[in-house]
Motif scaffolding. Structure first.
Motif, PDB file in Angstrom:
ATOM      1  N   GLY A   1       0.784  -1.227   0.000  1.00  0.00           N
ATOM      2  CA  GLY A   1       0.000   0.000   0.000  1.00  0.00           C
ATOM      3  C   GLY A   1       0.815   1.275   0.000  1.00  0.00           C
ATOM      4  O   GLY A   1       0.263   2.369  -0.163  1.00  0.00           O
ATOM      5  N   HIS A   2       2.141   1.173   0.152  1.00  0.00           N
ATOM      6  CA  HIS A   2       2.937   2.402   0.237  1.00  0.00           C
ATOM      7  C   HIS A   2       2.973   3.177  -1.068  1.00  0.00           C
ATOM      8  O   HIS A   2       3.100   4.408  -1.052  1.00  0.00           O
ATOM      9  CB  HIS A   2       4.356   2.082   0.706  1.00  0.00           C
ATOM     10  N   TYR A   3       2.838   2.500  -2.212  1.00  0.00           N
ATOM     11  CA  TYR A   3       2.858   3.232  -3.471  1.00  0.00           C
ATOM     12  C   TYR A   3       1.519   3.917  -3.768  1.00  0.00           C
ATOM     13  O   TYR A   3       1.403   4.634  -4.768  1.00  0.00           O
ATOM     14  CB  TYR A   3       3.282   2.319  -4.616  1.00  0.00           C
ATOM     15  N   LEU A   4       0.544   3.730  -2.900  1.00  0.00           N
ATOM     16  CA  LEU A   4      -0.670   4.534  -2.975  1.00  0.00           C
ATOM     17  C   LEU A   4      -0.481   5.854  -2.237  1.00  0.00           C
ATOM     18  O   LEU A   4      -1.358   6.713  -2.265  1.00  0.00           O
ATOM     19  CB  LEU A   4      -1.849   3.779  -2.350  1.00  0.00           C
ATOM     20  N   ASP A   5       0.640   6.003  -1.571  1.00  0.00           N
ATOM     21  CA  ASP A   5       0.952   7.162  -0.726  1.00  0.00           C
ATOM     22  C   ASP A   5       2.021   7.998  -1.427  1.00  0.00           C
ATOM     23  O   ASP A   5       3.115   7.510  -1.719  1.00  0.00           O
ATOM     24  CB  ASP A   5       1.454   6.637   0.624  1.00  0.00           C
ATOM     25  N   GLY A   6       1.705   9.271  -1.707  1.00  0.00           N
ATOM     26  CA  GLY A   6       2.629  10.126  -2.443  1.00  0.00           C
ATOM     27  C   GLY A   6       3.979  10.286  -1.787  1.00  0.00           C
ATOM     28  O   GLY A   6       4.974  10.584  -2.465  1.00  0.00           O
ATOM     29  N   MET A   7       4.079  10.091  -0.458  1.00  0.00           N
ATOM     30  CA  MET A   7       5.364  10.197   0.212  1.00  0.00           C
ATOM     31  C   MET A   7       6.385   9.236  -0.372  1.00  0.00           C
ATOM     32  O   MET A   7       7.571   9.545  -0.489  1.00  0.00           O
ATOM     33  CB  MET A   7       5.199   9.917   1.707  1.00  0.00           C
ATOM     34  N   TYR A   8       5.914   8.059  -0.765  1.00  0.00           N
ATOM     35  CA  TYR A   8       6.824   7.023  -1.241  1.00  0.00           C
ATOM     36  C   TYR A   8       7.007   7.061  -2.758  1.00  0.00           C
ATOM     37  O   TYR A   8       7.698   6.221  -3.315  1.00  0.00           O
ATOM     38  CB  TYR A   8       6.328   5.654  -0.758  1.00  0.00           C
ATOM     39  N   ARG A   9       6.393   8.031  -3.404  1.00  0.00           N
ATOM     40  CA  ARG A   9       6.626   8.290  -4.832  1.00  0.00           C
ATOM     41  C   ARG A   9       7.358   9.620  -5.005  1.00  0.00           C
ATOM     42  O   ARG A   9       7.224  10.289  -6.026  1.00  0.00           O
ATOM     43  CB  ARG A   9       5.300   8.319  -5.601  1.00  0.00           C
ATOM     44  N   ALA A  10       8.140  10.002  -3.997  1.00  0.00           N
ATOM     45  CA  ALA A  10       8.751  11.336  -3.979  1.00  0.00           C
ATOM     46  C   ALA A  10       9.621  11.601  -5.200  1.00  0.00           C
ATOM     47  O   ALA A  10       9.593  12.691  -5.782  1.00  0.00           O
ATOM     48  CB  ALA A  10       9.567  11.511  -2.697  1.00  0.00           C
ATOM     49  N   LEU A  11      10.407  10.613  -5.616  1.00  0.00           N
ATOM     50  CA  LEU A  11      11.303  10.854  -6.742  1.00  0.00           C
ATOM     51  C   LEU A  11      10.546  10.896  -8.060  1.00  0.00           C
ATOM     52  O   LEU A  11      10.937  11.613  -8.983  1.00  0.00           O
ATOM     53  CB  LEU A  11      12.408   9.792  -6.769  1.00  0.00           C
ATOM     54  N   SER A  12       9.466  10.144  -8.170  1.00  0.00           N
ATOM     55  CA  SER A  12       8.611  10.268  -9.357  1.00  0.00           C
ATOM     56  C   SER A  12       7.965  11.650  -9.393  1.00  0.00           C
ATOM     57  O   SER A  12       7.852  12.277 -10.457  1.00  0.00           O
ATOM     58  CB  SER A  12       7.517   9.194  -9.346  1.00  0.00           C
TER      59      SER A  12
ATOM     60  N   ASP B   1      21.729  22.900   0.871  1.00  0.00           N
ATOM     61  CA  ASP B   1      20.987  22.800   2.121  1.00  0.00           C
ATOM     62  C   ASP B   1      19.515  23.155   1.888  1.00  0.00           C
ATOM     63  O   ASP B   1      18.613  22.465   2.401  1.00  0.00           O
ATOM     64  CB  ASP B   1      21.600  23.742   3.158  1.00  0.00           C
ATOM     65  N   ASN B   2      19.239  24.218   1.139  1.00  0.00           N
ATOM     66  CA  ASN B   2      17.856  24.599   0.828  1.00  0.00           C
ATOM     67  C   ASN B   2      17.122  23.454   0.147  1.00  0.00           C
ATOM     68  O   ASN B   2      15.979  23.136   0.490  1.00  0.00           O
ATOM     69  CB  ASN B   2      17.824  25.816  -0.091  1.00  0.00           C
ATOM     70  N   LEU B   3      17.779  22.835  -0.839  1.00  0.00           N
ATOM     71  CA  LEU B   3      17.142  21.788  -1.622  1.00  0.00           C
ATOM     72  C   LEU B   3      16.823  20.571  -0.760  1.00  0.00           C
ATOM     73  O   LEU B   3      15.724  20.004  -0.838  1.00  0.00           O
ATOM     74  CB  LEU B   3      18.053  21.384  -2.784  1.00  0.00           C
ATOM     75  N   ILE B   4      17.771  20.160   0.076  1.00  0.00           N
ATOM     76  CA  ILE B   4      17.560  18.982   0.911  1.00  0.00           C
ATOM     77  C   ILE B   4      16.437  19.237   1.919  1.00  0.00           C
ATOM     78  O   ILE B   4      15.544  18.419   2.110  1.00  0.00           O
ATOM     79  CB  ILE B   4      18.857  18.590   1.626  1.00  0.00           C
ATOM     80  N   ARG B   5      16.467  20.398   2.569  1.00  0.00           N
ATOM     81  CA  ARG B   5      15.434  20.706   3.557  1.00  0.00           C
ATOM     82  C   ARG B   5      14.050  20.769   2.919  1.00  0.00           C
ATOM     83  O   ARG B   5      13.069  20.275   3.481  1.00  0.00           O
ATOM     84  CB  ARG B   5      15.753  22.031   4.264  1.00  0.00           C
ATOM     85  N   ALA B   6      13.968  21.377   1.755  1.00  0.00           N
ATOM     86  CA  ALA B   6      12.677  21.466   1.075  1.00  0.00           C
ATOM     87  C   ALA B   6      12.178  20.083   0.670  1.00  0.00           C
ATOM     88  O   ALA B   6      11.000  19.753   0.835  1.00  0.00           O
ATOM     89  CB  ALA B   6      12.795  22.362  -0.147  1.00  0.00           C
ATOM     90  N   GLY B   7      13.093  19.255   0.138  1.00  0.00           N
ATOM     91  CA  GLY B   7      12.703  17.919  -0.301  1.00  0.00           C
ATOM     92  C   GLY B   7      12.206  17.062   0.840  1.00  0.00           C
ATOM     93  O   GLY B   7      11.191  16.367   0.727  1.00  0.00           O
ATOM     94  N   VAL B   8      12.906  17.108   1.985  1.00  0.00           N
ATOM     95  CA  VAL B   8      12.490  16.308   3.139  1.00  0.00           C
ATOM     96  C   VAL B   8      11.161  16.810   3.697  1.00  0.00           C
ATOM     97  O   VAL B   8      10.268  16.036   4.024  1.00  0.00           O
ATOM     98  CB  VAL B   8      13.587  16.323   4.225  1.00  0.00           C
ATOM     99  N   ASP B   9      11.012  18.129   3.795  1.00  0.00           N
ATOM    100  CA  ASP B   9       9.777  18.674   4.346  1.00  0.00           C
ATOM    101  C   ASP B   9       8.581  18.367   3.454  1.00  0.00           C
ATOM    102  O   ASP B   9       7.478  18.092   3.929  1.00  0.00           O
ATOM    103  CB  ASP B   9       9.900  20.177   4.542  1.00  0.00           C
ATOM    104  N   LEU B  10       8.796  18.403   2.134  1.00  0.00           N
ATOM    105  CA  LEU B  10       7.705  18.132   1.210  1.00  0.00           C
ATOM    106  C   LEU B  10       7.262  16.677   1.262  1.00  0.00           C
ATOM    107  O   LEU B  10       6.135  16.352   0.904  1.00  0.00           O
ATOM    108  CB  LEU B  10       8.116  18.494  -0.222  1.00  0.00           C
ATOM    109  N   THR B  11       8.166  15.785   1.676  1.00  0.00           N
ATOM    110  CA  THR B  11       7.802  14.370   1.751  1.00  0.00           C
ATOM    111  C   THR B  11       7.439  13.975   3.170  1.00  0.00           C
ATOM    112  O   THR B  11       6.294  13.647   3.463  1.00  0.00           O
ATOM    113  CB  THR B  11       8.960  13.496   1.240  1.00  0.00           C
ATOM    114  N   ALA B  12       8.396  14.044   4.090  1.00  0.00           N
ATOM    115  CA  ALA B  12       8.134  13.611   5.463  1.00  0.00           C
ATOM    116  C   ALA B  12       7.124  14.502   6.162  1.00  0.00           C
ATOM    117  O   ALA B  12       6.137  14.040   6.713  1.00  0.00           O
ATOM    118  CB  ALA B  12       9.455  13.585   6.248  1.00  0.00           C
ATOM    119  N   GLY B  13       7.379  15.810   6.152  1.00  0.00           N
ATOM    120  CA  GLY B  13       6.508  16.718   6.888  1.00  0.00           C
ATOM    121  C   GLY B  13       5.113  16.806   6.325  1.00  0.00           C
ATOM    122  O   GLY B  13       4.125  16.623   7.037  1.00  0.00           O
TER     123      GLY B  13
END
Length: 478
Positions: free
Chosen positions: A185-196, A287-299
């Motif tokens: 079920g994780h691929y139904l969750d956008g968090m786990y399709r972050a790179l797509s 640093d900006n890119l990594i923080r934004a990427g993590v926040d957009l997925t995890a947060g």
């Protein structure tokens, strides 16, 4: 009653928040099966008495490798094996286990990928790359080496096997036109399709992949890197603690994302000499890119999940299920079967919110039966009625029924264990309901034990939160 497959998901063995993990008074993994696991085993033994032993299917996140050390997970898995396959006494299931990896244990699939690649090299071949996915229909062929190595510690199970499939596994009957597909079920969750999602954003194109191969190739490394074995990440894994904690408040979600971002950027600088303040483009730093990427997925994903505790599925989640079934699943089934099955049942977990329903899905002639297994962890300190757990039952002729084990009690009582279908009348649901009724006393004991454990665990979580809050106030005052 004839059950061919018995499907359990989201056991999270090894996690202290799992109702199945046997935790000692000091927080250690205790010896032997937990009281909940023992009560479940006894109720299943009474229900299945006299019937052929079904095949056990573990539908992802059975092992909590994402947040728990391998040693704790391994001990807890052996507790499950000792309960279901005792050295003395009848075994509940047949010895051919199927494992479908999820997000918390994606690392098991990566181990199988690596083993397959090395085996090919030893045979004199050089594959183009790792095998991204397995067939969705037919018995899996890859060994789950971690689980088989653990089971090998039980001499009476010398002939037992655990085969791993990913990301889907199922069964099909060409004559009846019926099929069952299972996915954690994780691929139904956008968090786990972050790179797509990132690829689609950069290309200004479709973010959701068209095939399983593309879906896993793009996102598998991301899942394995950040979500699949944080439990062995030492200080970082301990600091993160539990992903479920991030769903308690917006602040926790933000702090979790910040914690990951700091670790990633700090590690790049300390170990690789890469300056996180280096300019990339348009004034954006690494640093900006990594923080934004993590926040957009995890947060952000944690916020969406938190907002969903009051209902089973949102409109966006229903849309994602429709995409998954009508596009990558349909493409895989056409490749393997030559045509789509007339009648499809889809089983998944991941959300920890059990339900059963029918959805109209593009490309399929009949509405698709959709079943969710729920999970065995307590996600919230306040109990929510949509959370709970079910086991999915599959008959030899591919009917599916849900054995609803429990929902979190909100009024001080537990609903009785019961059998439900997606809306279609099935012989499987009717016959299993009769067997559950015959074992009503054992299931009542199970419900009592689960209820007590849920209340105990909820009280403990509230206590931990209050302790943490008081500690933070003391530190602020100093």
């Amino acid at each position: 009653m004839s059950i061919a497959q018995f499907v359990l998901s989201d056991l999270h063995l090894g996690a202290r928040d799992s109702l199945l993990t046997h935790v000692g008074p000091g927080g250690e993994i205790a010896a032997g099966p937990s009281e909940v696991l023992g009560a479940l085993t006894e109720a299943l033994r009474c229900t299945l008495d006299g019937a052929p032993r079904p095949q056990l299917v573990l539908l992802g996140d059975a092992l909590d490798l994402g947040l728990s050390p391998f040693g704790d997970v391994s001990q807890s898995f052996l507790q499950l094996i000792d309960a279901f396959y005792p050295a003395q006494g009848p075994e509940i299931f047949c010895r051919d286990i199927v494992y479908i990896a999820g997000n918390h244990d994606h690392h098991l699939w990566r181990m199988a990928q690596d083993h397959q690649f090395v085996t090919a090299l030893q045979a004199g071949a050089v594959p183009d790359d790792l095998e991204a996915i397995t067939p969705s229909i037919g018995q899996p062929v890859h060994d789950c080496r971690l689980m088989q190595s653990l089971i090998a510690q039980r001499p009476h199970l010398a002939d037992a096997t655990v085969r791993i499939a990913y990301p889907n596994w199922g069964l099909a009957d060409r004559d009846s036109g019926r099929a069952v597909v299972m996915h954690h079920g994780h691929y139904l969750d956008g968090m786990y399709r972050a790179l797509s999602n990132l690829r689609g954003f950069l290309e200004n194109g479709e973010q959701r992949p068209a095939t399983m191969q593309q879906l896993e190739s793009e996102n598998g490394p991301w899942i394995d890197f950040l979500w699949s074995d944080l439990g062995s990440a030492g200080e970082m894994g301990g600091e993160v603690g539990s992903l479920y904690q991030t769903m308690l408040s917006a602040g926790a979600s933000h702090d979790f994302a910040e914690s990951i971002a700091r670790r990633v950027t700090g590690g790049l600088h300390a170990r690789l000499g890469i300056n996180p303040q280096m300019q990339l483009k348009y004034g954006i730093t690494l640093d900006n890119l990594i923080r934004a990427g993590v926040d957009l997925t995890a947060g952000r994903a944690a916020e969406r999940q938190r907002e969903g505790y009051g209902h089973v599925l949102s409109d966006a989640e229903i849309d994602d299920i429709g995409w998954y079934l009508s596009t990558p699943v349909a493409a895989q089934l056409r490749d393997e079967l030559g045509a789509l099955p007339r009648e499809l049942n889809f089983v998944f977990g991941h959300t920890h919110k059990p339900f059963q329903d029918e959805l109209t899905v593009a490309n399929f002639e009949l509405p698709v039966g959709v079943f969710n297994t729920g999970g065995w962890v307590l996600d919230e300190p306040t109990l929510m009625p949509v959370q709970g757990c079910a086991a999915m039952l599959v008959s030899p002729d591919l009917e599916v029924a849900s054995l609803r084990l429990f929902n979190d009690p909100t009024d001080g009582t537990m609903a009785p264990v019961r059998v439900e279908g997606s809306g279609r009348t099935t012989r499987l649901a009717d016959s299993t309901a009769e067997a559950v009724e015959r074992a009503a006393s054992a299931w009542a004991d199970f419900s009592r034990v689960v209820h007590a454990r849920i209340v105990e665990q909820a009280d403990e979580r509230v206590r931990r939160m209050l302790d943490a809050s008081n500690q933070a106030r003391r530190e602020a005052a100093e």
